[in-house]
Write a protein that holds these residues in place. Sequence first.
Motif, PDB file in Angstrom:
ATOM      1  N   ALA A 127      -2.091  -5.785   8.217  1.00 42.45           N
ATOM      2  CA  ALA A 127      -0.780  -5.627   7.596  1.00 42.45           C
ATOM      3  C   ALA A 127       0.230  -6.535   8.281  1.00 42.45           C
ATOM      4  O   ALA A 127       0.138  -6.789   9.487  1.00 42.45           O
TER       5      ALA A 127
ATOM      6  N   ALA B 135      -5.830  -6.117  -1.012  1.00 51.54           N
ATOM      7  CA  ALA B 135      -4.541  -6.110  -0.329  1.00 51.54           C
ATOM      8  C   ALA B 135      -4.489  -7.155   0.772  1.00 51.54           C
ATOM      9  O   ALA B 135      -3.508  -7.894   0.913  1.00 51.54           O
TER      10      ALA B 135
ATOM     11  N   ALA C 187      -5.293   2.082   0.471  1.00 52.92           N
ATOM     12  CA  ALA C 187      -6.049   0.923  -0.004  1.00 52.92           C
ATOM     13  C   ALA C 187      -7.421   1.040   0.638  1.00 52.92           C
ATOM     14  O   ALA C 187      -7.612   0.693   1.800  1.00 52.92           O
TER      15      ALA C 187
ATOM     16  N   VAL D 153       0.862  -1.180   0.000  1.00 51.57           N
ATOM     17  CA  VAL D 153       0.000   0.000   0.000  1.00 51.57           C
ATOM     18  C   VAL D 153       0.900   1.231   0.000  1.00 51.57           C
ATOM     19  O   VAL D 153       1.583   1.511   0.983  1.00 51.57           O
TER      20      VAL D 153
ATOM     21  N   SER E 148      -8.943  -2.526  -0.211  1.00 56.87           N
ATOM     22  CA  SER E 148      -8.452  -2.993   1.088  1.00 56.87           C
ATOM     23  C   SER E 148      -8.523  -4.509   1.192  1.00 56.87           C
ATOM     24  O   SER E 148      -7.615  -5.144   1.739  1.00 56.87           O
TER      25      SER E 148
ATOM     26  N   ALA F  43      -3.044  -0.415  10.983  1.00 55.93           N
ATOM     27  CA  ALA F  43      -3.270  -1.594  10.158  1.00 55.93           C
ATOM     28  C   ALA F  43      -2.393  -2.755  10.617  1.00 55.93           C
ATOM     29  O   ALA F  43      -2.819  -3.913  10.636  1.00 55.93           O
TER      30      ALA F  43
ATOM     31  N   SER G 278       1.151   5.503   4.745  1.00 58.79           N
ATOM     32  CA  SER G 278       0.012   5.050   3.940  1.00 58.79           C
ATOM     33  C   SER G 278      -1.168   4.714   4.852  1.00 58.79           C
ATOM     34  O   SER G 278      -1.023   4.666   6.081  1.00 58.79           O
ATOM     35  N   GLU G 279      -2.332   4.467   4.245  1.00 61.94           N
ATOM     36  CA  GLU G 279      -3.545   4.244   5.025  1.00 61.94           C
ATOM     37  C   GLU G 279      -4.403   3.138   4.404  1.00 61.94           C
ATOM     38  O   GLU G 279      -4.281   2.827   3.208  1.00 61.94           O
ATOM     39  N   VAL G 280      -5.266   2.579   5.242  1.00 64.85           N
ATOM     40  CA  VAL G 280      -6.268   1.603   4.817  1.00 64.85           C
ATOM     41  C   VAL G 280      -7.629   2.138   5.245  1.00 64.85           C
ATOM     42  O   VAL G 280      -7.747   2.755   6.307  1.00 64.85           O
ATOM     43  N   TYR G 281      -8.638   1.910   4.415  1.00 68.97           N
ATOM     44  CA  TYR G 281      -9.991   2.352   4.763  1.00 68.97           C
ATOM     45  C   TYR G 281     -10.957   1.199   4.541  1.00 68.97           C
ATOM     46  O   TYR G 281     -10.970   0.593   3.465  1.00 68.97           O
TER      47      TYR G 281
ATOM     48  N   TYR H  40     -10.843 -10.157   5.801  1.00 69.71           N
ATOM     49  CA  TYR H  40     -10.091  -9.503   6.874  1.00 69.71           C
ATOM     50  C   TYR H  40      -9.799 -10.480   8.012  1.00 69.71           C
ATOM     51  O   TYR H  40      -8.704 -10.464   8.599  1.00 69.71           O
TER      52      TYR H  40
ATOM     53  N   MET I   2       2.561  -2.148   4.409  1.00 73.72           N
ATOM     54  CA  MET I   2       2.192  -0.733   4.441  1.00 73.72           C
ATOM     55  C   MET I   2       3.440   0.121   4.258  1.00 73.72           C
ATOM     56  O   MET I   2       4.422  -0.047   4.987  1.00 73.72           O
TER      57      MET I   2
END
Length: 408
Positions: free
Chosen positions: A190, A110, A102, A98, A107, A184, A122-125, A158, A118
């Motif tokens: 992650a 990934a 992502a 990411v 997400s 994450a 960076s970020e995950v949503y 997830y 990560m």
Amino acid sequence: MNPFKPNRPPSAALTARAEIPTPVVANGVATLRLYDVIDAWGGDWGVSAGEFNAAIDTLPDGVTEIRLLINSPGGEVWDGLAILNALRSHPARTVAVVEGIAASAASFVAAGCDEMVMSRNSEVYIHNAIGYASGDAEVMRAAAEDLERLDRNIASIYAEKSGKSIEYWLAEMPKDRFMTAEEALESGLADRIEGADAAPVARARFDMSMFARPRGDRSPQAALSELPSSTEPGDPNRKDDLVAYEDLTAGLRERLGVTETTLTDADLLAALDESLAERAEPDEAAAPAAAAPAAAPVTDGSVVVEAGAFAELQRQAALGATAHATQETQRREGIVQNAINEGRIAPASREHFLALLGKDEAGTVAALASFPKGTIPVAEIGHSESEAVTDNQRLAAKAGWGSTKKEA
């Protein structure tokens, strides 16, 4: 090492549009970019599963690792699942990196890879699935069941990655969670944080307003790209008025000694009235009129100003509140006018929707966005054709030829 840098040999050069996945293979590692919306239409609308999986099919037999660089706002669930399963079915080890964000469908793409990395900053949503339906109660119930099934399906990805339960992720997804790289990693999505080039601005490249939840209630008001995320059409800035108003309120807080920055205009005016009332109270212990007046006691957090200056501050505060109210009225009128211009509602409904905006703006904007365009004709109906119109143009108009646009 970034294989997409311009100093690579011409044989490895990419097309101008880097969002279309084009693999670069070196030393058994194939690198692809997922840098766009995941969209079944593909082409200018985003990356489709067909386009992505076609790139996977071109990989040579010697590839042992697929490194997928991600900066995507997500998109359609089923195309996202098709992309993920194409990666799963390939014999190579898959590593998702990411680089920016992502989000949404990206997400779980990934998270479904063998390793999720990560980049710094960076970020995950993550969020619940979103869909639209039109019909009777049975249709709506079926649509809700479909969304709940998709939510559980996504949560299972997830859960498999993190080791946490599906129920845990089903409870987290409705929160519309943005997670930093560290969060994450802590959540188990992650596997590690890589010290690659930071890409904190990548998130601003995408319009994420369709996932907004003002006041805690989901309001996908930007599902149609023509409705701006600010809910205000036209020029939403009006910088001169806003800057002057902010300067005024900041000056009032400073003179009153108020440190709370979240006070409403009404609260600020109330503080002014209270301070003025305190100054107007007679001082029973005051010296005779002939003597020099004693200084009024000042309590902690209070500021003494000259009466004329205070009256001027009150006047300016009232003007600021009036200007703010005018801006709100103009903004809401713009929302309704935009819906009328797009043929979503009839002009006769203007006052009705203005009243609804005053009660529940987020819900009303969402309702307006859900109405199909062109329901109410906004173009001229019936006119005399100019003799300059050719027979070919008339035939093209009857055939319905013209530009089309897919709604987001």
